[in-house]
Design a protein around this motif. Structure first.
Motif, short mmCIF file in Angstrom:
data_model
loop_
_atom_site.label_atom_id
_atom_site.label_comp_id
_atom_site.label_asym_id
_atom_site.label_seq_id
_atom_site.Cartn_x
_atom_site.Cartn_y
_atom_site.Cartn_z
N UNK A 26 7.61 5.71 -11.48
CA UNK A 26 7.84 4.43 -11.09
C UNK A 26 8.97 4.34 -10.02
N UNK A 27 9.05 3.74 -8.86
CA UNK A 27 9.98 3.84 -8.03
C UNK A 27 11.13 3.01 -8.65
N UNK A 28 12.15 3.10 -8.12
CA UNK A 28 13.35 2.35 -8.91
C UNK A 28 14.37 1.97 -7.79
N UNK A 29 15.13 0.78 -8.14
CA UNK A 29 16.07 0.26 -7.11
C UNK A 29 17.27 1.15 -6.94
N UNK A 85 0.76 -1.18 -0.13
CA UNK A 85 -0.15 -0.13 0.00
C UNK A 85 0.90 1.09 0.05
N UNK A 86 1.89 1.21 0.82
CA UNK A 86 2.97 2.32 0.96
C UNK A 86 3.69 2.49 -0.37
N UNK A 87 3.79 1.43 -1.04
CA UNK A 87 4.67 1.54 -2.72
C UNK A 87 3.89 1.94 -3.54
N UNK A 88 2.61 1.65 -3.46
CA UNK A 88 1.48 2.25 -4.53
C UNK A 88 1.25 3.51 -4.24
N UNK A 89 1.11 4.07 -3.04
CA UNK A 89 0.94 5.40 -2.64
C UNK A 89 2.11 6.33 -3.23
N UNK A 90 3.53 5.45 -2.85
CA UNK A 90 4.76 6.48 -3.37
C UNK A 90 4.60 6.67 -4.87
N UNK A 91 4.14 5.48 -5.60
CA UNK A 91 4.20 5.89 -7.12
C UNK A 91 3.32 6.78 -7.47
N UNK A 92 2.00 6.61 -6.96
CA UNK A 92 1.11 7.60 -7.26
C UNK A 92 1.59 9.13 -6.93
N UNK A 93 2.25 9.34 -5.92
CA UNK A 93 2.84 10.67 -5.83
C UNK A 93 3.89 11.19 -6.58
N UNK A 94 4.69 9.99 -7.00
CA UNK A 94 5.94 10.30 -7.83
C UNK A 94 5.57 10.61 -9.29
N UNK A 95 4.18 10.00 -9.48
CA UNK A 95 3.44 9.99 -10.89
C UNK A 95 4.73 9.37 -11.89
#
Length: 121
Positions: free
Chosen positions: A73-76, A61-71
């Protein structure tokens, strides 16, 4: 069908099955644990507070929220490894990583995480 998906910047092996026109994705427990460890390591870099006690659902859920905020993708995180490989080992690592469409560092981290899970898990 075996397939690799990218979840939040992390490649996860999974099994895709179709039943009654519905798609199901199954991820092995070892891969779920590795994904959890990855999210625990990465989410703080995106301003999310997590701990090793956080559930996988909470982390997702936190990862989904982070990606929505970033507009985006998260990255390694990019890491510079503090040691050198023999040239032939480095070539094999780079080749294996490119076949899996990831960086050599990401592949090395994934191998280490899997081995860690085997030993600790």
């Amino acid at each position: 069908m075996k397939y690799t998906i990218n979840l939040f910047g992390y490649n996860v092996d999974c099994q895709l099955t179709v039943r009654n026109e519905g798609l199901h994705i199954n991820i092995l427990e070892d891969d779920q644990r590795a994904l959890k460890q990855y999210l625990i390591r990465v989410l703080p870099k995106y301003g999310r507070e997590v701990s090793s006690a956080s559930s996988l659902q909470t982390l997702l859920e936190l990862a989904l929220d982070a990606e929505k905020t970033l507009e985006g993708r998260m990255a390694e995180p990019k890491l510079k490894l503090p040691y050198e490989f023999q040239p032939e080992i480095k070539e094999k690592l780079i080749e294996a990583a490119s076949l899996q469409e990831m960086s050599a560092t990401q592949l090395l981290i994934r191998i280490i995480e899997k081995k860690y899970q085997e030993i600790i898990g």
